[in-house]
Write a protein that holds these residues in place. Structure first.
Motif, PDB file in Angstrom:
ATOM      1  N   HIS A  46      41.281  52.841  38.188  1.00 30.55           N
ATOM      2  CA  HIS A  46      42.304  52.141  37.734  1.00 30.55           C
ATOM      3  C   HIS A  46      41.821  50.647  37.273  1.00 30.55           C
ATOM      4  CE1 HIS A  46      44.681  55.570  38.949  1.00 30.55           C
ATOM      5  NE2 HIS A  46      45.320  55.508  37.479  1.00 30.55           N
ATOM      6  N   ARG A  47      40.563  50.380  37.947  1.00 30.31           N
ATOM      7  CA  ARG A  47      40.355  49.073  37.834  1.00 30.31           C
ATOM      8  C   ARG A  47      41.296  47.741  38.264  1.00 30.31           C
ATOM      9  NH1 ARG A  47      36.399  51.611  37.110  1.00 30.31           N
ATOM     10  NH2 ARG A  47      34.947  51.436  35.310  1.00 30.31           N
ATOM     11  N   VAL A  48      41.926  48.117  39.545  1.00 25.75           N
ATOM     12  CA  VAL A  48      42.806  47.320  40.082  1.00 25.75           C
ATOM     13  C   VAL A  48      42.118  46.397  41.098  1.00 25.75           C
ATOM     14  CG1 VAL A  48      45.034  47.295  41.396  1.00 25.75           C
ATOM     15  CG2 VAL A  48      44.629  48.621  39.267  1.00 25.75           C
ATOM     16  N   PRO A  49      42.373  45.078  41.293  1.00 27.88           N
ATOM     17  CA  PRO A  49      41.561  44.302  42.271  1.00 27.88           C
ATOM     18  C   PRO A  49      42.277  44.661  43.733  1.00 27.88           C
ATOM     19  CG  PRO A  49      42.398  42.946  40.298  1.00 27.88           C
ATOM     20  CD  PRO A  49      42.930  44.258  40.153  1.00 27.88           C
ATOM     21  N   ILE A  50      41.697  44.368  44.455  1.00 28.26           N
ATOM     22  CA  ILE A  50      41.848  44.464  45.950  1.00 28.26           C
ATOM     23  C   ILE A  50      41.559  43.363  46.849  1.00 28.26           C
ATOM     24  CG2 ILE A  50      41.198  45.869  48.100  1.00 28.26           C
ATOM     25  CD1 ILE A  50      40.021  48.177  46.235  1.00 28.26           C
ATOM     26  N   ILE A  51      42.881  42.928  47.532  1.00 27.06           N
ATOM     27  CA  ILE A  51      42.867  41.908  48.440  1.00 27.06           C
ATOM     28  C   ILE A  51      42.927  42.533  50.001  1.00 27.06           C
ATOM     29  CG2 ILE A  51      43.830  39.745  49.316  1.00 27.06           C
ATOM     30  CD1 ILE A  51      42.714  39.647  46.550  1.00 27.06           C
ATOM     31  N   THR A  52      42.034  42.171  50.881  1.00 22.83           N
ATOM     32  CA  THR A  52      41.915  42.892  52.354  1.00 22.83           C
ATOM     33  C   THR A  52      42.536  41.723  53.209  1.00 22.83           C
ATOM     34  OG1 THR A  52      39.971  43.992  51.468  1.00 22.83           O
ATOM     35  CG2 THR A  52      40.597  43.909  53.771  1.00 22.83           C
ATOM     36  N   ARG A  53      43.552  42.064  53.859  1.00 25.47           N
ATOM     37  CA  ARG A  53      43.980  41.343  54.806  1.00 25.47           C
ATOM     38  C   ARG A  53      44.312  41.939  56.258  1.00 25.47           C
ATOM     39  NH1 ARG A  53      49.148  37.718  54.541  1.00 25.47           N
ATOM     40  NH2 ARG A  53      50.115  37.869  56.459  1.00 25.47           N
ATOM     41  N   GLY A  58      48.783  41.195  40.621  1.00 28.09           N
ATOM     42  CA  GLY A  58      48.305  42.430  40.043  1.00 28.09           C
ATOM     43  C   GLY A  58      47.410  43.302  40.778  1.00 28.09           C
ATOM     44  N   ALA A  59      47.165  42.616  41.852  1.00 28.38           N
ATOM     45  CA  ALA A  59      46.266  43.434  42.857  1.00 28.38           C
ATOM     46  C   ALA A  59      47.029  44.105  43.860  1.00 28.38           C
ATOM     47  CB  ALA A  59      45.315  42.310  43.586  1.00 28.38           C
ATOM     48  N   VAL A  60      46.160  45.330  44.509  1.00 31.93           N
ATOM     49  CA  VAL A  60      46.617  45.965  45.529  1.00 31.93           C
ATOM     50  C   VAL A  60      46.038  45.163  46.811  1.00 31.93           C
ATOM     51  CG1 VAL A  60      46.405  48.049  47.031  1.00 31.93           C
ATOM     52  CG2 VAL A  60      46.950  48.059  44.684  1.00 31.93           C
ATOM     53  N   MET A  61      46.895  45.028  47.804  1.00 26.66           N
ATOM     54  CA  MET A  61      46.709  44.300  49.110  1.00 26.66           C
ATOM     55  C   MET A  61      46.463  45.359  50.127  1.00 26.66           C
ATOM     56  SD  MET A  61      48.276  41.362  51.293  1.00 26.66           S
ATOM     57  CE  MET A  61      47.690  40.066  50.266  1.00 26.66           C
ATOM     58  N   ILE A  62      45.419  45.754  50.622  1.00 22.49           N
ATOM     59  CA  ILE A  62      45.083  46.505  51.891  1.00 22.49           C
ATOM     60  C   ILE A  62      45.263  45.592  53.046  1.00 22.49           C
ATOM     61  CG2 ILE A  62      43.574  48.214  52.605  1.00 22.49           C
ATOM     62  CD1 ILE A  62      42.586  48.793  49.964  1.00 22.49           C
ATOM     63  N   THR A  63      46.123  46.131  53.874  1.00 19.50           N
ATOM     64  CA  THR A  63      46.171  45.569  55.126  1.00 19.50           C
ATOM     65  C   THR A  63      45.720  46.522  56.376  1.00 19.50           C
ATOM     66  OG1 THR A  63      47.739  44.595  57.089  1.00 19.50           O
ATOM     67  CG2 THR A  63      48.645  46.176  55.313  1.00 19.50           C
ATOM     68  N   THR A  64      44.595  45.975  57.154  1.00 13.85           N
ATOM     69  CA  THR A  64      44.259  46.813  58.180  1.00 13.85           C
ATOM     70  C   THR A  64      45.068  46.596  59.376  1.00 13.85           C
ATOM     71  OG1 THR A  64      42.700  45.077  59.001  1.00 13.85           O
ATOM     72  CG2 THR A  64      41.833  46.654  57.334  1.00 13.85           C
ATOM     73  N   GLU A  65      46.174  46.079  59.490  1.00 14.34           N
ATOM     74  CA  GLU A  65      46.936  45.780  60.639  1.00 14.34           C
ATOM     75  C   GLU A  65      47.340  47.048  61.524  1.00 14.34           C
ATOM     76  OE1 GLU A  65      50.517  43.555  59.749  1.00 14.34           O
ATOM     77  OE2 GLU A  65      50.984  44.846  57.836  1.00 14.34           O
ATOM     78  N   LYS A  66      47.479  48.233  60.536  1.00 14.30           N
ATOM     79  CA  LYS A  66      47.806  49.711  61.449  1.00 14.30           C
ATOM     80  C   LYS A  66      46.666  50.411  61.628  1.00 14.30           C
ATOM     81  CE  LYS A  66      52.186  49.053  60.264  1.00 14.30           C
ATOM     82  NZ  LYS A  66      52.986  48.893  61.324  1.00 14.30           N
ATOM     83  N   PRO A 106      30.416  46.083  41.287  1.00 14.43           N
ATOM     84  CA  PRO A 106      30.147  45.734  39.789  1.00 14.43           C
ATOM     85  C   PRO A 106      31.111  45.314  38.891  1.00 14.43           C
ATOM     86  CG  PRO A 106      29.600  47.950  40.061  1.00 14.43           C
ATOM     87  CD  PRO A 106      29.833  47.558  41.636  1.00 14.43           C
ATOM     88  N   HIS A 107      32.517  45.745  39.400  1.00  8.93           N
ATOM     89  CA  HIS A 107      33.533  45.346  38.546  1.00  8.93           C
ATOM     90  C   HIS A 107      34.455  44.289  39.210  1.00  8.93           C
ATOM     91  CE1 HIS A 107      32.960  49.260  36.330  1.00  8.93           C
ATOM     92  NE2 HIS A 107      32.833  49.762  37.203  1.00  8.93           N
ATOM     93  N   GLY A 108      33.724  43.642  40.215  1.00  6.42           N
ATOM     94  CA  GLY A 108      34.326  42.557  40.715  1.00  6.42           C
ATOM     95  C   GLY A 108      35.750  42.747  41.232  1.00  6.42           C
ATOM     96  N   LEU A 109      35.970  43.933  42.086  1.00  3.41           N
ATOM     97  CA  LEU A 109      37.536  44.340  42.701  1.00  3.41           C
ATOM     98  C   LEU A 109      37.760  43.635  43.890  1.00  3.41           C
ATOM     99  CD1 LEU A 109      37.832  48.021  41.324  1.00  3.41           C
ATOM    100  CD2 LEU A 109      38.473  46.024  39.851  1.00  3.41           C
ATOM    101  N   LEU A 110      36.743  43.615  44.507  1.00  5.83           N
ATOM    102  CA  LEU A 110      37.047  43.181  46.013  1.00  5.83           C
ATOM    103  C   LEU A 110      37.272  41.719  46.172  1.00  5.83           C
ATOM    104  CD1 LEU A 110      34.345  45.293  47.740  1.00  5.83           C
ATOM    105  CD2 LEU A 110      37.015  45.917  47.503  1.00  5.83           C
ATOM    106  N   ASN A 111      38.412  41.267  46.602  1.00  5.19           N
ATOM    107  CA  ASN A 111      38.768  40.042  46.832  1.00  5.19           C
ATOM    108  C   ASN A 111      38.313  38.871  46.006  1.00  5.19           C
ATOM    109  OD1 ASN A 111      40.062  40.641  49.338  1.00  5.19           O
ATOM    110  ND2 ASN A 111      38.710  39.052  50.518  1.00  5.19           N
TER     111      ASN A 111
END
Length: 453
Positions: free
Chosen positions: A61-68, A83-91, A443-448
């Protein structure tokens, strides 16, 4: 706005969060970037497969991702983007210690302190020790190549990472490195991902090497009339040895810590150095004597030495709490500049001049043994004029470090707050190379998005 219902359906129940109150709690990291947005959704994966599912949905879906991780970033590396999905690795939890290979395979949500404790249960030690070790995660440590108080002798995170599992921007999971201490097969991709601040992939497992327990340490504390005298004492020590710790606090930070801890620190001191030697036997005795002599030769008003673990730890705690102690005096812009050691005295003098020129308070603490300083700029965010002067000082300090052949970040990462200064340090060719690597892996610049580049 993208409908996240299909993402919710693809993952276990409650893993995808859209509650506005919960999302609001994840907007900011420790840097408190005022430009923080609001995530489209928060994903709390438990496994690598969960991360892959979320990343594949975002890629489709070409949605950016923020990792936390734990959100302790001091450079805006985990600031939310609207507009980005935040993926938290705390769990993502768990650690497996292998005593035969002296390694630990860590889920990214494990706290640094928890990994230390797990290693200690097996008579081993994980050295990297950022001041936030009790609340920061191994995933975040690896993503920023975190340092700490003992790195002058024992090194930083990258010196301990042997292997990684990484989810790439297209959802593939790759394993890099392993438990072996030596591995020259192919490009050093493990080191490429350590310190990459989530730009190239999401770390879902970190394999670190462990050491035998640290020997008992002897602590030497020196009180100095000026910051320059203290910084020159640092050079005198490091020219002859590398102690297990060599930390610096200036007058402002000493008084802030004394306000918080009431431990009897000398409020009149211009600066204080806290050194530790963990060399065994006669070598340790000689190293302590060397440190004491260097302190006295550079105008130390008082030199205090103790081999009592509790007394030594009290001074270590004093240094660790310096940032929250200074923060009691106002909001902070936190610097993380480093210079080659011979330039340290000129750097601390330069920071003092910048503080005077801009009429702002700047407390300076430092991992002095490796030239990594943390100027803490205190300001009132409701005072527009003072906030502007604080930001100008922030920029000038980074410019000063670059002019002196140093770095804009020794351990906190570039994040969003310092990326404007990165080209000045590394140059156009390195920035182009960095962008080429980013393009190849994402290539789509989605990560952070917004971090570093």
């Amino acid at each position: 706005m993208v409908d996240v219902s299909t993402l919710r359906a693809a993952l276990p129940e409650t893993m995808v969060v859209t509650d506005p109150d919960i999302l609001a709690a994840y907007r900011f990291d420790r840097a408190e970037d005022p430009t923080a947005g609001t995530p489209l959704a928060l994903v709390r994966p438990h496994t690598t497969a969960d991360v892959q599912t979320a990343v594949r949905w975002c890629a489709e879906h070409r949605v950016p991702i923020i990792t936390r991780g734990a959100g302790t970033s001091l450079s805006g590396g985990a600031t939310a983007v609207s507009g980005a999905v935040m993926i938290t690795t705390e769990k993502m939890r768990g650690v497996q210690v292998d005593t035969t290979t002296r390694t630990a395979a860590c889920a990214p949500g494990m706290l640094n302190a928890e990994v230390k404790a797990a290693a200690a249960e097996h008579g081993l030690w994980y050295p990297p020790d950022p001041s936030s070790f009790e609340i920061c995660t191994i995933g975040g440590n690896a993503a920023t190549n975190a340092g700490g108080l003992c790195c002058v002798k024992y090194g930083v995170t990258v010196d301990y990472v042997l292997g990684l599992e990484v989810v790439l921007a297209d959802g593939r999971a790759v394993r890099l490195g392993g438990k072996q201490l030596k591995d020259s097969a192919g490009l050093s991709l493990t080191r490429l991902f350590v310190g990459s601040e989530g730009l190239l992939g999401i770390l879902t497992e970190v394999t670190v090497r462990l050491l035998p327990p640290q020997p008992a340490a002897c602590t030497v504390v020196g009180v100095f009339p000026t910051v320059r005298a203290a910084s020159q004492a640092v050079l005198a020590v490091t020219a002859q040895t590398r102690p297990a710790m060599l930390e610096f606090m200036d007058h402002t930070s000493i008084n802030a810590v004394e306000d918080m801890l009431n431990m009897g620190l000398d409020r009149s001191a211009g600066a204080m150095l806290i050194a530790q030697s963990d060399a065994p036997g006669p070598a340790g005795v000689a190293e302590v004597a060397l440190i004491e002599e260097a302190f006295r030769a550079h105008q130390a008003d008082e030199v205090f030495t103790t081999d009592d673990p509790e007394e030594g730890e009290a001074f270590t705690v004093a240094r660790r709490v310096a940032i929250p102690a200074v923060e009691r005096r106002g909001s902070l812009l936190l610097e993380d500049v480093g210079v080659p050691l011979p330039a340290l005295p000129d750097l601390v003098d330069g920071v003092a001049a910048i503080a005077a020129d801009n009429r702002v308070t700047i407390a300076v603490i430092a991992h002095a043994g490796d030239g990594n300083t943390h100027p803490l700029i205190v300001f009132d965010p409701t005072d527009a004029d003072e906030a502007g002067r604080a930001q100008l000082a922030f920029d000038q300090i980074m410019g000063l470090a670059v002019e002196m052949g140093g770095t804009i970040t020794g351990e906190h990462g570039v994040g969003r707050l310092k990326k404007g200064w990165l080209p000045a340090q590394v140059g156009a060719d390195v920035m182009e190379l960095t962008a080429t690597i980013k393009q190849a892996l994402d290539p789509h610049g989605l990560l952070n998005p917004g971090v570093m580049l």
